[in-house]
Design a protein around this motif. Structure first.
Motif, PDB file in Angstrom:
ATOM      1  N   THR A  91     -13.477  80.572   3.694  1.00  0.00           N
ATOM      2  CA  THR A  91     -13.203  81.678   4.815  1.00  0.00           C
ATOM      3  C   THR A  91     -12.216  82.634   4.174  1.00  0.00           C
ATOM      4  OG1 THR A  91     -12.744  79.466   6.161  1.00  0.00           O
ATOM      5  CG2 THR A  91     -11.418  81.715   6.779  1.00  0.00           C
ATOM      6  N   LYS A  92     -11.176  82.547   3.241  1.00  0.00           N
ATOM      7  CA  LYS A  92     -10.521  83.534   2.782  1.00  0.00           C
ATOM      8  C   LYS A  92     -11.427  84.737   2.025  1.00  0.00           C
ATOM      9  CE  LYS A  92      -8.893  81.259  -1.406  1.00  0.00           C
ATOM     10  NZ  LYS A  92      -7.733  80.821  -1.963  1.00  0.00           N
ATOM     11  N   GLN A  93     -12.625  84.451   1.519  1.00  0.00           N
ATOM     12  CA  GLN A  93     -13.453  85.217   0.893  1.00  0.00           C
ATOM     13  C   GLN A  93     -13.591  86.515   1.687  1.00  0.00           C
ATOM     14  OE1 GLN A  93     -17.386  83.341  -0.172  1.00  0.00           O
ATOM     15  NE2 GLN A  93     -16.012  81.865  -1.433  1.00  0.00           N
ATOM     16  N   GLY A  94     -13.573  86.528   3.155  1.00  0.00           N
ATOM     17  CA  GLY A  94     -13.811  87.747   3.826  1.00  0.00           C
ATOM     18  C   GLY A  94     -12.527  88.404   4.667  1.00  0.00           C
ATOM     19  N   PHE A  95     -11.478  88.031   3.928  1.00  0.00           N
ATOM     20  CA  PHE A  95     -10.169  88.669   4.804  1.00  0.00           C
ATOM     21  C   PHE A  95     -10.182  90.090   4.433  1.00  0.00           C
ATOM     22  CE2 PHE A  95      -7.886  84.457   4.419  1.00  0.00           C
ATOM     23  CZ  PHE A  95      -8.410  83.830   5.487  1.00  0.00           C
ATOM     24  N   LYS A  96      -9.712  90.662   5.559  1.00  0.00           N
ATOM     25  CA  LYS A  96      -9.312  92.256   5.565  1.00  0.00           C
ATOM     26  C   LYS A  96      -8.005  92.345   5.390  1.00  0.00           C
ATOM     27  CE  LYS A  96      -9.759  94.361   9.347  1.00  0.00           C
ATOM     28  NZ  LYS A  96     -10.524  95.092  10.407  1.00  0.00           N
ATOM     29  N   GLU A  97      -7.109  91.530   5.947  1.00  0.00           N
ATOM     30  CA  GLU A  97      -5.623  91.522   5.807  1.00  0.00           C
ATOM     31  C   GLU A  97      -5.187  89.929   5.537  1.00  0.00           C
ATOM     32  OE1 GLU A  97      -4.222  92.784   9.603  1.00  0.00           O
ATOM     33  OE2 GLU A  97      -5.270  94.687   9.542  1.00  0.00           O
ATOM     34  N   LYS A  98      -3.969  89.953   4.938  1.00  0.00           N
ATOM     35  CA  LYS A  98      -3.315  88.637   4.783  1.00  0.00           C
ATOM     36  C   LYS A  98      -3.124  87.879   6.236  1.00  0.00           C
ATOM     37  CE  LYS A  98       0.724  86.426   3.073  1.00  0.00           C
ATOM     38  NZ  LYS A  98       2.171  86.677   2.269  1.00  0.00           N
ATOM     39  N   PRO A  99      -3.809  86.593   6.051  1.00  0.00           N
ATOM     40  CA  PRO A  99      -3.486  85.830   7.324  1.00  0.00           C
ATOM     41  C   PRO A  99      -2.087  85.651   7.816  1.00  0.00           C
ATOM     42  CG  PRO A  99      -4.158  84.164   5.470  1.00  0.00           C
ATOM     43  CD  PRO A  99      -4.124  85.781   5.277  1.00  0.00           C
ATOM     44  N   GLU A 100      -1.730  85.443   9.202  1.00  0.00           N
ATOM     45  CA  GLU A 100      -0.409  85.034   9.483  1.00  0.00           C
ATOM     46  C   GLU A 100      -0.633  83.549  10.370  1.00  0.00           C
ATOM     47  OE1 GLU A 100       1.636  88.259  11.581  1.00  0.00           O
ATOM     48  OE2 GLU A 100      -0.191  89.536  11.107  1.00  0.00           O
ATOM     49  N   ALA A 101       0.528  82.885  10.280  1.00  0.00           N
ATOM     50  CA  ALA A 101       0.381  81.579  10.768  1.00  0.00           C
ATOM     51  C   ALA A 101       1.871  81.245  11.461  1.00  0.00           C
ATOM     52  CB  ALA A 101       0.000  80.488   9.812  1.00  0.00           C
ATOM     53  N   TRP A 102       1.752  80.539  12.364  1.00  0.00           N
ATOM     54  CA  TRP A 102       2.880  79.926  13.141  1.00  0.00           C
ATOM     55  C   TRP A 102       2.739  78.461  13.822  1.00  0.00           C
ATOM     56  CZ3 TRP A 102       0.277  84.466  14.334  1.00  0.00           C
ATOM     57  CH2 TRP A 102       0.618  85.639  14.162  1.00  0.00           C
ATOM     58  N   THR A 103       3.674  77.644  13.444  1.00  0.00           N
ATOM     59  CA  THR A 103       3.560  76.439  14.009  1.00  0.00           C
ATOM     60  C   THR A 103       4.650  76.599  15.174  1.00  0.00           C
ATOM     61  OG1 THR A 103       3.063  75.547  11.736  1.00  0.00           O
ATOM     62  CG2 THR A 103       4.202  74.082  13.380  1.00  0.00           C
ATOM     63  N   LEU A 104       4.428  75.824  16.332  1.00  0.00           N
ATOM     64  CA  LEU A 104       4.957  76.095  17.585  1.00  0.00           C
ATOM     65  C   LEU A 104       5.261  74.626  18.213  1.00  0.00           C
ATOM     66  CD1 LEU A 104       2.821  78.702  19.113  1.00  0.00           C
ATOM     67  CD2 LEU A 104       4.872  79.227  17.794  1.00  0.00           C
ATOM     68  N   ASN A 105       6.561  74.465  18.673  1.00  0.00           N
ATOM     69  CA  ASN A 105       6.908  73.366  19.565  1.00  0.00           C
ATOM     70  C   ASN A 105       6.937  73.988  21.036  1.00  0.00           C
ATOM     71  OD1 ASN A 105       7.453  71.430  17.412  1.00  0.00           O
ATOM     72  ND2 ASN A 105       9.341  72.726  17.092  1.00  0.00           N
ATOM     73  N   GLN A 106       6.093  72.971  21.839  1.00  0.00           N
ATOM     74  CA  GLN A 106       5.967  73.452  23.316  1.00  0.00           C
ATOM     75  C   GLN A 106       7.440  72.970  23.883  1.00  0.00           C
ATOM     76  OE1 GLN A 106       2.500  71.796  25.118  1.00  0.00           O
ATOM     77  NE2 GLN A 106       3.374  71.848  27.129  1.00  0.00           N
ATOM     78  N   VAL A 107       7.547  74.154  24.551  1.00  0.00           N
ATOM     79  CA  VAL A 107       8.834  74.073  25.426  1.00  0.00           C
ATOM     80  C   VAL A 107       8.821  73.638  26.791  1.00  0.00           C
ATOM     81  CG1 VAL A 107      10.983  75.679  26.219  1.00  0.00           C
ATOM     82  CG2 VAL A 107       9.728  76.259  24.092  1.00  0.00           C
ATOM     83  N   GLN A 108       8.015  73.803  27.440  1.00  0.00           N
ATOM     84  CA  GLN A 108       7.489  73.259  28.857  1.00  0.00           C
ATOM     85  C   GLN A 108       6.081  73.107  29.089  1.00  0.00           C
ATOM     86  OE1 GLN A 108       9.523  76.029  31.722  1.00  0.00           O
ATOM     87  NE2 GLN A 108       8.899  74.877  33.195  1.00  0.00           N
ATOM     88  N   ASN A 109       5.845  72.272  29.889  1.00  0.00           N
ATOM     89  CA  ASN A 109       4.362  72.072  30.165  1.00  0.00           C
ATOM     90  C   ASN A 109       4.430  72.193  31.713  1.00  0.00           C
ATOM     91  OD1 ASN A 109       1.752  71.170  30.652  1.00  0.00           O
ATOM     92  ND2 ASN A 109       1.870  69.155  29.739  1.00  0.00           N
TER      93      ASN A 109
END
Length: 96
Positions: free
Chosen positions: A78-96
């Motif tokens: 996957t990373k072979q084609g990156f144009k920019e550095k990837p960004e990542a977030w881990t989220l906890n659901q607040v409300q359903n």
């Protein structure tokens, strides 16, 4: 449960290869312990930007996947084609 959002920006000639990589590996990702679902989304205004969104039973399950040989192989492709550095977030659901 946690949700993992990853933003990926690709060079124009790597968009279709990424779609194939994701299509070929999504079932493998889903088969990991604790993975509830995984999907990819393409930005409507900028087709070089994608978001992968996955849901996991726990952060430990996500980390087990991220430390796996399978992830290493997928990420290497996957990373072979990156144009920019990837960004990542881990989220906890607040409300359903």
């Amino acid at each position: 449960m946690i949700t993992r959002v990853v933003k990926l920006s690709f060079e124009a000639d790597r968009i279709e290869p990424f779609k194939k990589i994701f299509n070929d590996t999504k079932d493998g990702i889903r088969s990991f312990k604790g993975c509830i679902e995984v999907n990819a989304f393409q930005h409507a205004a900028d087709p070089s930007v994608f978001f992968t969104i996955s849901k996991w039973d726990s952060e430990a399950d996500l980390e087990n996947y991220r430390n796996s040989e399978f992830f290493t192989k997928v990420w290497t492709l996957t990373k072979q084609g990156f144009k920019e550095k990837p960004e990542a977030w881990t989220l906890n659901q607040v409300q359903n």
